[in-house]
Design an enzyme around this catalytic site. Structure first.
Site, PDB file in Angstrom:
ATOM      1  N   SER A  30     -13.832 -13.278 -10.590  1.00  0.00           N
ATOM      2  CA  SER A  30     -12.567 -12.606 -10.765  1.00  0.00           C
ATOM      3  C   SER A  30     -11.477 -13.448 -11.414  1.00  0.00           C
ATOM      4  O   SER A  30     -10.489 -12.900 -11.900  1.00  0.00           O
ATOM      5  CB  SER A  30     -12.063 -12.132  -9.397  1.00  0.00           C
ATOM      6  N   LYS A  52      -3.767 -18.545 -10.732  1.00  0.00           N
ATOM      7  CA  LYS A  52      -4.230 -17.162 -10.561  1.00  0.00           C
ATOM      8  C   LYS A  52      -3.198 -16.367  -9.767  1.00  0.00           C
ATOM      9  O   LYS A  52      -2.631 -16.870  -8.794  1.00  0.00           O
ATOM     10  CB  LYS A  52      -5.570 -17.198  -9.815  1.00  0.00           C
ATOM     11  N   SER A 109     -16.104 -16.721  -8.090  1.00  0.00           N
ATOM     12  CA  SER A 109     -15.028 -16.390  -9.029  1.00  0.00           C
ATOM     13  C   SER A 109     -14.409 -17.560  -9.780  1.00  0.00           C
ATOM     14  O   SER A 109     -13.590 -17.342 -10.673  1.00  0.00           O
ATOM     15  CB  SER A 109     -13.917 -15.638  -8.313  1.00  0.00           C
TER      16      SER A 109
HETATM   17  N1  GLN Z   1     -17.776 -11.395  -7.999  1.00  0.00           N
HETATM   18  C1  GLN Z   1     -17.658 -11.579  -6.590  1.00  0.00           C
HETATM   19  C2  GLN Z   1     -17.062 -10.356  -5.947  1.00  0.00           C
HETATM   20  O1  GLN Z   1     -16.753  -9.447  -6.645  1.00  0.00           O
HETATM   21  C3  GLN Z   1     -16.888 -12.807  -6.291  1.00  0.00           C
HETATM   22  C4  GLN Z   1     -15.437 -12.623  -6.202  1.00  0.00           C
HETATM   23  C5  GLN Z   1     -14.693 -13.864  -5.880  1.00  0.00           C
HETATM   24  O2  GLN Z   1     -15.271 -14.952  -5.803  1.00  0.00           O
HETATM   25  N2  GLN Z   1     -13.414 -13.696  -5.671  1.00  0.00           N
HETATM   26  O3  GLN Z   1     -16.906 -10.276  -4.751  1.00  0.00           O
END
Ligand code: GLN
Length: 474
Positions: free
Chosen positions: A151, A76, A175
């Site tokens: 994400s 990532k 994420s």
């Molecule tokens: N969807 C969650 C957020 O927007 C998790 C994001 C993540 O785990 N990086 O904060």
């Protein structure tokens, strides 16, 4: 189609001379090109990965090679690799090159893995659909009209579309697990502190974790084993011994599985529920003890999560001021104006929303009512899990209340988007490990994911249980 199911089969084929590692890497690079429409990669490392394949193939031939020799991994784009861009899919870092390599990636390289490129994600890992990326959104390989989740959407899509063997994502609130479930692959969020965060761009430092996406439990276990362990460059990394996760994936004791009623209430799609129910039935038939439990503070997880993570993010992202790192706004009249303009132009909408929310909950007058209160709620949520793990070994839940939604479906309503993290954020609040396992498809062919949670540092049992389920259903 790849001629192997997991890494150990791949290694065997290479050793027997039936698979050329160089050709294998070229195949992935071609696939990345052919499936460019998915937009899974921000950068692919063509020449370097072919060059590494040559060297590592030679090492394998000579019988002296690392435990991940030839495993092709995408990472990532929030993880640093020396002299490579780290953009966090943000305009503010679009010209930034890292000056060191993240410990997690260094460990993979030390074991002769091949890093094939950096994957697209939501800007600074903030999002649940990969629609908040300055590089454009990622398409779900299973159905390109749908989001891959977020994400770490690019990392999940890359594994699902056979653009690499394994990928790394980060999980601050789901994420890794949520995109894994949307794309039909395995995804593991380790215990907070299990894997060093050195070289990971901070979003919410007390929540952030790094973990693998894979097509099977064996590869996930192998990669976690390499990633884990104390790192003096991250003072929050744990010095607990790292079990050899991959050596023994067979269950050695009767596992008690908790089902929390709070995770099966309103809002969960019937098809998701039915699919999880059928796994519970299968486990009962196999003599697992299924125990009803309660995690009473579940309803406060989203609120606590979005208060605490935005607070931490507002502080962490203060460093992007136009003076250091990538982007600086042009033609500003004074220093303050330069800061303001650089941040206004450099950050996307969602990141700005979170910085504002975080600044608000930390501001004097609101600190006690929001930030401090949310810290207390975080403790209560952790207590819920501590209590539950007195009577059960693992907790089984859906990963997400629904399958992959349509591109654009939730972008106009941030709250609706935040609610999609309803089953994943609790693990980050409590610092415990979690896995998402693909367990089926709905009537439209969209993958359904099941989540298993364990007590802190009990990844071994999570993996063993996942291995059992994988072998039962595939
Ligand atoms: N969807 C969650 C957020 O927007 C998790 C994001 C993540 O785990 N990086 O904060």
């Amino acid at each position: 189609m790849l001629p192997y199911k997991n890494y150990s089969e791949k290694l065997k084929l290479i050793k027997e001379g039936k698979l050329s590692l160089v050709e294998n890497v070229k195949y992935f690079l071609t696939q990345i090109e052919v499936k460019k429409n998915l937009n899974a990669f921000n950068f692919a490392f063509h020449d370097e990965s072919i060059a590494s394949a040559r060297i590592i193939e030679e090492k394998i031939r000579n019988g002296k090679y690392g435990s991940l020799a030839g495993l092709v991994i995408a990472v990532k784009d929030v993880l640093s690799i020396k002299n490579k861009p780290t953009t966090c899919s943000s305009n503010i870092l679009k010209d930034f090159n890292s000056i060191y390599t993240a410990s997690a990636i260094q460990k993979l390289l030390d074991e002769d893995a091949i890093i094939i490129g950096k994957t697209n994600c939501d800007e600074f890992a903030m999002g649940s659909s990969n629609e908040n990326s300055a590089f454009g959104n990622v398409l779900n390989p299973v159905d390109i009209t749908r989001v891959p989740g977020g994400s770490s959407g690019g990392s999940a899509a890359a594994v699902a579309a056979d653009l690499c063997d394994v990928s790394l994502g980060t999980d601050t609130g789901g994420s890794i697990r949520q995109p894994a479930s949307f794309c039909g692959v395995y995804g593991l969020k380790p215990t907070y502190g299990r894997v060093s965060r050195f070289g990971l761009t901070a979003f919410a430092s007390s929540f952030d974790t790094i973990g693998p996406f894979a097509k099977n439990v064996e590869d996930m276990a192998l990669v976690l084993e390499v990633l884990s362990g104390l790192d003096e460059l991250d003072s929050t990394s744990s010095n607990l011994p790292v079990p050899s996760f991959s050596k023994d994936l067979n269950l050695d004791k009767k596992i008690r599985i908790g089902i929390a009623k709070e995770y099966f209430g309103e809002g969960i799609s019937l098809e998701v529920k039915n699919s999880i129910d059928s796994i519970i039935t299968m486990l009962k038939e196999n003599n697992f003890e299924i125990i009803d439990i309660s995690l009473p503070h579940t309803e406060y997880t989203i609120a606590a999560y979005y208060i605490l993570t935005t607070a931490e993010a507002s502080s962490n992202l203060a460093r992007y001021d136009g003076a250091r790192y990538g982007f600086r706004a042009k033609q500003t009249s004074n220093l303050l104006d330069m800061y303001k303009q650089s941040r206004s132009d450099g950050f996307g909408k969602e990141v700005k929303r979170r910085i504002m929310l975080g600044t608000y909950v930390l501001s004097s007058g609101y600190y006690d009512a929001y930030y401090l209160k949310a810290q207390k709620v975080r403790r209560l949520i952790k207590n819920d899990f501590d209590n539950a793990f007195k009577t059960v070994d693992l907790i089984l839940t859906p990963t997400s209340p629904f399958t992959a939604f349509r591109i654009g479906e939730k972008t106009s309503d941030p709250l609706e988007m935040y609610l999609s993290d309803i089953f994943t954020t609790s693990a980050n609040l409590a610092g415990i490990p979690g896995i998402s396992i693909p367990v089926g498809k709905n009537s439209e062919g969209l993958p359904i994911g099941m989540q298993l949670l364990a007590d802190q540092f009990n990844e071994a049992e999570l993996l063993k249980m996942s291995y059992f389920i994988q072998n039962k259903i595939f």
